[in-house]
Design a protein around this motif. Structure first.
Motif, PDB file in Angstrom:
ATOM      1  N   MET A  69       1.202  -1.114  -0.142  1.00 60.42           N
ATOM      2  CA  MET A  69      -0.124   0.273   0.460  1.00 60.42           C
ATOM      3  C   MET A  69       1.138   1.059   0.159  1.00 60.42           C
ATOM      4  SD  MET A  69      -2.455   0.805   2.897  1.00 60.42           S
ATOM      5  CE  MET A  69      -1.798   1.722   3.671  1.00 60.42           C
ATOM      6  N   MET A  70       0.386   2.594  -0.363  1.00 64.81           N
ATOM      7  CA  MET A  70       1.174   3.678  -0.451  1.00 64.81           C
ATOM      8  C   MET A  70       0.209   4.572   0.293  1.00 64.81           C
ATOM      9  SD  MET A  70       2.984   4.058  -4.729  1.00 64.81           S
ATOM     10  CE  MET A  70       1.536   4.333  -5.146  1.00 64.81           C
ATOM     11  N   LEU A  71       0.277   5.030   1.139  1.00 62.07           N
ATOM     12  CA  LEU A  71      -0.241   5.895   1.782  1.00 62.07           C
ATOM     13  C   LEU A  71       0.175   7.424   1.558  1.00 62.07           C
ATOM     14  CD1 LEU A  71      -2.589   7.089   3.489  1.00 62.07           C
ATOM     15  CD2 LEU A  71      -0.641   6.316   5.295  1.00 62.07           C
ATOM     16  N   TYR A  72      -0.678   8.534   1.592  1.00 61.42           N
ATOM     17  CA  TYR A  72       0.363   9.703   0.986  1.00 61.42           C
ATOM     18  C   TYR A  72      -1.199  10.733   2.119  1.00 61.42           C
ATOM     19  CZ  TYR A  72       2.003   8.024  -3.791  1.00 61.42           C
ATOM     20  OH  TYR A  72       2.781   7.288  -4.147  1.00 61.42           O
ATOM     21  N   LEU A  73      -0.167  11.704   2.926  1.00 59.18           N
ATOM     22  CA  LEU A  73      -0.637  12.439   4.062  1.00 59.18           C
ATOM     23  C   LEU A  73      -0.235  13.581   3.468  1.00 59.18           C
ATOM     24  CD1 LEU A  73      -0.376   9.877   6.430  1.00 59.18           C
ATOM     25  CD2 LEU A  73      -2.667  10.584   5.748  1.00 59.18           C
ATOM     26  N   GLY A 103      -5.409  12.941   2.549  1.00 56.59           N
ATOM     27  CA  GLY A 103      -5.184  11.370   1.832  1.00 56.59           C
ATOM     28  C   GLY A 103      -5.231  10.059   1.365  1.00 56.59           C
ATOM     29  N   VAL A 104      -4.591   9.658   1.050  1.00 51.53           N
ATOM     30  CA  VAL A 104      -4.910   8.781  -0.430  1.00 51.53           C
ATOM     31  C   VAL A 104      -3.978   7.676  -0.138  1.00 51.53           C
ATOM     32  CG1 VAL A 104      -4.412   7.714  -2.529  1.00 51.53           C
ATOM     33  CG2 VAL A 104      -4.599  10.248  -1.932  1.00 51.53           C
ATOM     34  N   ALA A 105      -4.748   6.305   0.507  1.00 59.79           N
ATOM     35  CA  ALA A 105      -4.686   5.101   0.239  1.00 59.79           C
ATOM     36  C   ALA A 105      -4.856   3.989  -0.455  1.00 59.79           C
ATOM     37  CB  ALA A 105      -4.878   4.390   2.060  1.00 59.79           C
ATOM     38  N   VAL A 106      -3.994   3.808  -0.914  1.00 59.76           N
ATOM     39  CA  VAL A 106      -3.618   3.242  -2.436  1.00 59.76           C
ATOM     40  C   VAL A 106      -2.998   1.432  -2.884  1.00 59.76           C
ATOM     41  CG1 VAL A 106      -2.812   4.759  -3.990  1.00 59.76           C
ATOM     42  CG2 VAL A 106      -4.110   3.612  -4.909  1.00 59.76           C
ATOM     43  N   ALA A 107      -3.897   0.896  -3.356  1.00 59.04           N
ATOM     44  CA  ALA A 107      -2.650  -0.415  -4.180  1.00 59.04           C
ATOM     45  C   ALA A 107      -3.262  -0.565  -5.133  1.00 59.04           C
ATOM     46  CB  ALA A 107      -3.076  -1.458  -2.410  1.00 59.04           C
ATOM     47  N   TRP A 108      -1.655  -2.076  -5.266  1.00 60.06           N
ATOM     48  CA  TRP A 108      -2.806  -2.409  -6.894  1.00 60.06           C
ATOM     49  C   TRP A 108      -3.427  -3.900  -6.312  1.00 60.06           C
ATOM     50  CZ3 TRP A 108       0.412  -6.088  -9.670  1.00 60.06           C
ATOM     51  CH2 TRP A 108       0.116  -6.402 -11.428  1.00 60.06           C
ATOM     52  N   TYR A 109      -5.011  -3.673  -7.081  1.00 57.48           N
ATOM     53  CA  TYR A 109      -5.715  -5.141  -6.404  1.00 57.48           C
ATOM     54  C   TYR A 109      -5.233  -6.428  -7.061  1.00 57.48           C
ATOM     55  CZ  TYR A 109      -7.510  -5.416 -11.302  1.00 57.48           C
ATOM     56  OH  TYR A 109      -8.079  -5.611 -13.040  1.00 57.48           O
ATOM     57  N   TRP A 110      -4.496  -6.181  -8.517  1.00 54.41           N
ATOM     58  CA  TRP A 110      -3.154  -7.399  -8.262  1.00 54.41           C
ATOM     59  C   TRP A 110      -2.849  -8.430  -7.262  1.00 54.41           C
ATOM     60  CZ3 TRP A 110      -2.168 -10.294 -13.078  1.00 54.41           C
ATOM     61  CH2 TRP A 110      -3.226  -9.981 -13.901  1.00 54.41           C
TER      62      TRP A 110
END
Ligand code: GCU
Length: 384
Positions: free
Chosen positions: A106-110, A151-158
């Motif tokens: 996961m990438m988290l941007y704050l 903030g954004v928390a994003v990950a690749w669904y694969w």
């Protein structure tokens, strides 16, 4: 008459689907299941759990409730990300000790300028691309989002399950079958992806700069279907955004326009429960329709968005579905969409259920994000 699709050792039987109807004047009449609503208490204790079960049984399969220990590993921290405005953390969620593949990156941007003790609302979702690509993806205007205080928390669904017929064999549905006490065919790729979004929420609850009461789950297209299903199952998502989720997402399945239940199960059988296949040739027999899924989001803020160039997703079916969820919002004394006529392009409507249709094609655009942030600003303003 029918064909068999072999996906690993999984066998799906599917009738060859008729082509999609894209002519509004040819939409046959259809009937939606009625919700016999009485009061908020009955909704929460009886009706809501029963409808959730119907979706698990007939559409998506279950999302396991079994808790498993997950460890969090921060692999990188950049205190000067996005040109100096953000703190970026890369966190791996390990689901199975000793199995590096059973994990989510996961990438988290704050936002960096958040007041010392302030916590921020966070958009939580999957991207179609691996992290290195998502970082500069047009679908994720990270700078703009962070500048607005989110903030954004994003990950690749694969990471959770590769998006292909045999993806379940290497994904968590197989790897975690014992731990989660669920067999792969009892759920689906969409349920697995929804499960992963909830694991991201678990992690975010441990981050002091994240407002745990302001987690916004968002997804585009198939990932919008996953976001809706996650939002239905996990009420810690206090706002839900469906961007062009279409069939099996926000759009009414009994309305024959654009993609159909038969087509989606033919092309993407692994997304749904084996039980869903039977409704391809007979949507009328389905005890649910997607407006009931949207109703499960109530009374939380819900945004449903379409694009005029994306007729495959059935914009009108998404709009009608959003409006049909109004009565459940009313049980909570909230206003929902409150209109029966589709708005003009780029004219968002609705109060706690919001809807827009924009110019352009199937995509998650800057315009879409701006509307979601405007909506979230209003919904969370009192609490910000
Ligand atoms: C296909 C599929 C849709 C899905 C879309 C996407 O078009 O038929 O149901 O939403 O892919 O995920 O982009």
């Amino acid at each position: 008459l029918g064909c068999f699709l072999l996906a690993g050792s999984e066998v799906y039987q599917i009738a060859t689907p008729p082509a999609a109807n894209l002519d509004e004047s040819k939409v046959p009449s259809y009937e939606e299941p009625k919700l016999d609503l009485t009061n908020k208490k009955d909704w929460k204790t009886t009706q809501r759990p029963a409808i959730l079960q119907l979706f698990a049984k007939n559409v998506y399969g279950r999302v396991p409730e079994q808790k498993i220990p997950v460890t969090y590993e921060t692999t990188a921290t950049d205190r000067n990300a996005l040109g100096g405005i953000a703190i970026k953390k890369e966190v791996t969620l390990h689901f199975l000790p000793g199995d590096t593949a059973a994990s989510l990156h996961m990438m988290l941007y704050l936002p960096k300028n958040a007041k010392a003790r302030a916590s921020v609302p966070v958009f939580v979702g999957y991207s179609f691309t691996p992290n290195a690509v998502t970082d500069t993806s047009a679908q994720w205007p990270l700078k703009e989002i962070v500048k607005r205080g989110y903030g954004v928390a994003v990950a690749w669904y694969w990471d959770i399950e590769p998006d292909r017929a045999n993806g379940w064999q290497t994904g968590i549905r197989t790897r975690l079958a014992d731990k989660l006490k669920i067999q792969p065919r009892e759920w689906s790729a969409l349920s697995a992806w929804a499960w992963g979004l909830s694991r991201m929420a678990d992690y975010l609850k441990t981050e002091e700069k994240v407002n745990p009461l302001q987690l916004i789950v968002i997804g585009h297209s198939r990932l919008g279907k996953a976001a809706l299903w996650a939002g239905a199952n996990d009420q810690r998502f206090t706002m839900v955004v469906s961007n062009e989720s279409g069939e099996g997402g926000a759009a009414l399945g009994k309305r024959d326009y654009g993609e159909t239940i038969a087509i989606i199960n033919d092309k993407f059988p692994w997304w749904f429960s084996p039980n869903y296949k039977q409704y391809g040739s007979n949507p009328a027999a389905m005890p649910t329709d997607q407006y009931m899924l949207l109703s499960l989001i109530a009374p939380r803020p819900l945004y449903v968005a379409s694009a005029i160039g994306d007729q495959w997703s059935d914009p009108k079916g998404e709009f009608l579905s959003a409006g049909l969820a109004d009565p459940v919002y009313h049980l909570f004394n909230k206003k929902g969409l409150e209109t029966a006529s589709m708005p003009a392009l780029e004219h968002p409507v609705g109060e706690t259920i919001r809807y827009h249709i924009r110019t352009g094609k199937h995509d998650l655009t800057r315009y879409d994000w701006q509307q979601y942030m405007d909506f979230a600003d209003r919904q969370f303003k009192a609490k910000k």
